[in-house]
Structure formats: structure tokens, C-alpha cells
Scaffold this motif. Structure first.
Motif, PDB file in Angstrom:
ATOM      1  N   ILE A  84     -12.323  37.311 -40.532  1.00  0.00           N
ATOM      2  CA  ILE A  84     -10.995  37.085 -39.955  1.00  0.00           C
ATOM      3  C   ILE A  84     -10.218  38.394 -39.876  1.00  0.00           C
ATOM      4  N   HIS A  85     -10.338  39.215 -40.901  1.00  0.00           N
ATOM      5  CA  HIS A  85      -9.683  40.529 -40.872  1.00  0.00           C
ATOM      6  C   HIS A  85     -10.223  41.372 -39.714  1.00  0.00           C
ATOM      7  N   SER A  86     -11.519  41.333 -39.505  1.00  0.00           N
ATOM      8  CA  SER A  86     -12.140  42.069 -38.396  1.00  0.00           C
ATOM      9  C   SER A  86     -11.655  41.541 -37.042  1.00  0.00           C
ATOM     10  N   LEU A  87     -11.540  40.225 -36.911  1.00  0.00           N
ATOM     11  CA  LEU A  87     -11.045  39.641 -35.658  1.00  0.00           C
ATOM     12  C   LEU A  87      -9.588  40.009 -35.408  1.00  0.00           C
ATOM     13  N   SER A  88      -8.802  40.120 -36.472  1.00  0.00           N
ATOM     14  CA  SER A  88      -7.419  40.538 -36.335  1.00  0.00           C
ATOM     15  C   SER A  88      -7.351  41.989 -35.848  1.00  0.00           C
ATOM     16  N   ASP A  89      -8.176  42.840 -36.431  1.00  0.00           N
ATOM     17  CA  ASP A  89      -8.241  44.242 -35.980  1.00  0.00           C
ATOM     18  C   ASP A  89      -8.677  44.328 -34.523  1.00  0.00           C
ATOM     19  N   GLN A  90      -9.636  43.494 -34.141  1.00  0.00           N
ATOM     20  CA  GLN A  90     -10.120  43.477 -32.757  1.00  0.00           C
ATOM     21  C   GLN A  90      -9.002  43.066 -31.805  1.00  0.00           C
ATOM     22  N   ALA A  91      -8.197  42.093 -32.189  1.00  0.00           N
ATOM     23  CA  ALA A  91      -7.080  41.650 -31.346  1.00  0.00           C
ATOM     24  C   ALA A  91      -6.103  42.788 -31.121  1.00  0.00           C
ATOM     25  N   VAL A  92      -5.846  43.576 -32.153  1.00  0.00           N
ATOM     26  CA  VAL A  92      -4.919  44.702 -32.029  1.00  0.00           C
ATOM     27  C   VAL A  92      -5.516  45.792 -31.143  1.00  0.00           C
ATOM     28  N   LEU A  93      -6.776  46.126 -31.368  1.00  0.00           N
ATOM     29  CA  LEU A  93      -7.410  47.212 -30.607  1.00  0.00           C
ATOM     30  C   LEU A  93      -7.575  46.889 -29.127  1.00  0.00           C
ATOM     31  N   THR A  94      -7.878  45.631 -28.818  1.00  0.00           N
ATOM     32  CA  THR A  94      -8.112  45.249 -27.414  1.00  0.00           C
ATOM     33  C   THR A  94      -6.862  44.685 -26.747  1.00  0.00           C
ATOM     34  N   HIS A  95      -5.766  44.533 -27.510  1.00  0.00           N
ATOM     35  CA  HIS A  95      -4.521  43.931 -26.998  1.00  0.00           C
ATOM     36  C   HIS A  95      -4.780  42.545 -26.422  1.00  0.00           C
ATOM     37  N   THR A  96      -5.708  41.813 -27.057  1.00  0.00           N
ATOM     38  CA  THR A  96      -6.078  40.474 -26.620  1.00  0.00           C
ATOM     39  C   THR A  96      -5.980  39.525 -27.805  1.00  0.00           C
ATOM     40  N   PRO A  97      -5.126  38.512 -27.723  1.00  0.00           N
ATOM     41  CA  PRO A  97      -5.010  37.575 -28.850  1.00  0.00           C
ATOM     42  C   PRO A  97      -6.306  36.807 -29.088  1.00  0.00           C
ATOM     43  N   LYS A 138      -7.809  35.265 -22.307  1.00  0.00           N
ATOM     44  CA  LYS A 138      -8.035  36.044 -21.087  1.00  0.00           C
ATOM     45  C   LYS A 138      -6.876  35.734 -20.148  1.00  0.00           C
ATOM     46  N   PRO A 139      -6.741  36.435 -19.052  1.00  0.00           N
ATOM     47  CA  PRO A 139      -5.613  36.139 -18.151  1.00  0.00           C
ATOM     48  C   PRO A 139      -5.517  34.654 -17.800  1.00  0.00           C
ATOM     49  N   GLU A 140      -4.390  34.076 -18.173  1.00  0.00           N
ATOM     50  CA  GLU A 140      -4.023  32.695 -17.833  1.00  0.00           C
ATOM     51  C   GLU A 140      -4.767  31.606 -18.604  1.00  0.00           C
ATOM     52  N   ARG A 141      -5.714  31.916 -19.464  1.00  0.00           N
ATOM     53  CA  ARG A 141      -6.411  30.835 -20.167  1.00  0.00           C
ATOM     54  C   ARG A 141      -7.123  31.357 -21.404  1.00  0.00           C
ATOM     55  N   TRP A 142      -7.478  30.411 -22.283  1.00  0.00           N
ATOM     56  CA  TRP A 142      -8.278  30.705 -23.466  1.00  0.00           C
ATOM     57  C   TRP A 142      -9.745  30.541 -23.120  1.00  0.00           C
ATOM     58  N   GLN A 143     -10.568  31.480 -23.549  1.00  0.00           N
ATOM     59  CA  GLN A 143     -12.001  31.429 -23.259  1.00  0.00           C
ATOM     60  C   GLN A 143     -12.772  31.495 -24.580  1.00  0.00           C
ATOM     61  N   GLU A 144     -13.692  30.538 -24.766  1.00  0.00           N
ATOM     62  CA  GLU A 144     -14.456  30.511 -26.009  1.00  0.00           C
ATOM     63  C   GLU A 144     -15.472  31.636 -26.035  1.00  0.00           C
ATOM     64  N   GLN A 145     -15.566  32.279 -27.182  1.00  0.00           N
ATOM     65  CA  GLN A 145     -16.539  33.343 -27.407  1.00  0.00           C
ATOM     66  C   GLN A 145     -17.696  32.760 -28.214  1.00  0.00           C
ATOM     67  N   LEU A 146     -18.899  32.954 -27.736  1.00  0.00           N
ATOM     68  CA  LEU A 146     -20.064  32.408 -28.430  1.00  0.00           C
ATOM     69  C   LEU A 146     -20.795  33.512 -29.158  1.00  0.00           C
ATOM     70  N   PRO A 147     -21.511  33.238 -30.188  1.00  0.00           N
ATOM     71  CA  PRO A 147     -21.660  31.958 -30.882  1.00  0.00           C
ATOM     72  C   PRO A 147     -20.511  31.736 -31.853  1.00  0.00           C
ATOM     73  N   GLY A 151      -7.825  33.301 -31.094  1.00  0.00           N
ATOM     74  CA  GLY A 151      -7.467  32.025 -31.696  1.00  0.00           C
ATOM     75  C   GLY A 151      -8.693  31.418 -32.335  1.00  0.00           C
ATOM     76  N   LEU A 152      -8.516  30.843 -33.507  1.00  0.00           N
ATOM     77  CA  LEU A 152      -9.627  30.222 -34.214  1.00  0.00           C
ATOM     78  C   LEU A 152      -9.410  28.720 -34.275  1.00  0.00           C
ATOM     79  N   VAL A 153     -10.433  27.979 -33.888  1.00  0.00           N
ATOM     80  CA  VAL A 153     -10.427  26.528 -33.969  1.00  0.00           C
ATOM     81  C   VAL A 153     -11.344  26.160 -35.128  1.00  0.00           C
TER      82      VAL A 153
END
Length: 180
Positions: free
Chosen positions: A56-69, A85-94, A71-73
Motif C-alpha cells: 500500500i505504501h508503494s501504491l501511494s508513492d506510485q500515485a504521487v509519482l504518476t499524478h494518478t490516483p 484514468k481520464p474520466e473513469r476508473w480502470q482495474e489494474q491486473l492482477p 483506489g483499492l477495492v
């Protein structure tokens, strides 16, 4: 020397003595194995909580570095990652899978990020995000429970203090305790 004196001078163990020693060693090994399984389960819940903390800490750092929020479900056996992504949430796999025997005490989702207005029927729906990691380094406050058969740990996620691992204790019930 007579045969009776010779047999008394022989050094060694009888078959019965060897069987008794092997049986005692077997009993002790069995008892230690059962006790060690409890120790390993405690270590498993705590190590899985540590692994999730780092992820989770790594994902938070990634959000800051890429300026992309991000979200965890949360699901009981895995965590799905979504990026905005622009205008919508896109699931990242796996998805992030948990170690065998580990389950999450799933918190209720926060209010969805995007509006779910009735006039926006053509827009894709927002997933039920339980943890929002913003591009500015902020995160929603969350208390995430991780447990197995023997222990329960909590990850407290808070923008002000970061992600801390707290309250690794023996699990006695299956209730989600927000205030241990």
C-alpha cells in the motif's frame, strides 16, 4: 570365562530400550510440531500485514509519482487495484492476493469518488473503493483487519502518520473491531 559373566560385560541397548527411546522422541516431536504451528500462524498474519503495508505504501508513492490516483477495492481474499484514468476508473491486473489462510476483515466502502447520478447512465460505474490513494499523497483513513486462524492484526492508514501495523493479537471471534 563362563557365558553368564560374558553377557553381563557386553555394552549396548536392548531392542525394547531402543523402541522406548524412539517412542519418547516421537511424542516430543509431535508436541513441538503442534505448538510450532500456532507460532507460525501468528507469524503468518503479522508477515502478511507487513507485506500489505509495504504494498500500500508503494501504491501511494506510485500515485504521487504518476499524478494518478489509486483506489483499492477490498475483498476477503484479495485486493483489486484501480487507477483513475481520464474520466473513469480502470482495474489494474492482477489483483493483490493474500497468503493461504489469511483473510481481510473488509471495511465498508467509502462514498464513491465519481457521482452516480441517474442522468449519467452511459458513464461506467465507480467501483466501491475502500481506500483512496491520492496524487497529492493523501489517503482516506482506514483500519484494515488481517487475520488467520490464530491471530488478527490491523493496518491503520492515515495521511498524517502513514501506515502503521498495530494490535497483532490472538483472534477469538470473527467480528470486525474498529476500536480494539
Amino acid at each position: 570365562m563362563p557365558a553368564s559373566l560374558m553377557s553381563r560385560q557386553q555394552h549396548g541397548f536392548t531392542l525394547i530400550e531402543l523402541l522406548v527411546v524412539v517412542a519418547i522422541i516421537g511424542i516430543i516431536t509431535t508436541l513441538l510440531t503442534f505448538n510450532a504451528s500456532g507460532w507460525l500462524n501468528n507469524a503468518t498474519a503479522q508477515s502478511e500485514a507487513q507485506r500489505l503495508r509495504h504494498k500500500i505504501h508503494s501504491l501511494s508513492d506510485q500515485a504521487v509519482l504518476t499524478h494518478t490516483p489509486n483506489g483499492l477495492v477490498m475483498k476477503p481474499d484479495r485486493i483489486h487495484l484501480f487507477q483513475h484514468k481520464p474520466e473513469r476508473w480502470q482495474e489494474q491486473l492482477p489483483p493483490i492476493t493474500l497468503a493461504e489462510g489469511i483473510r481481510l476483515l473488509v471495511p465498508p466502502p467509502i462514498i464513491p469518488i465519481d457521482d452516480k447520478r441517474e442522468d449519467a447512465a452511459d458513464k461506467p460505474t465507480t467501483p466501491d473503493i475502500a481506500l483512496y490513494l491520492g496524487p497529492d499523497g493523501r489517503a482516506t483513513s482506514l483500519r484494515l483487519g488481517i487475520e488467520d486462524e490464530q491471530a488478527r492484526c490491523y493496518l491503520d492508514i492515515n495521511t498524517a502518520v502513514g501506515i502503521t501495523l498495530t494490535d497483532c493479537t490472538e483472534s477469538s471471534d470473527n467480528t470486525y473491531n474498529l476500536n480494539p
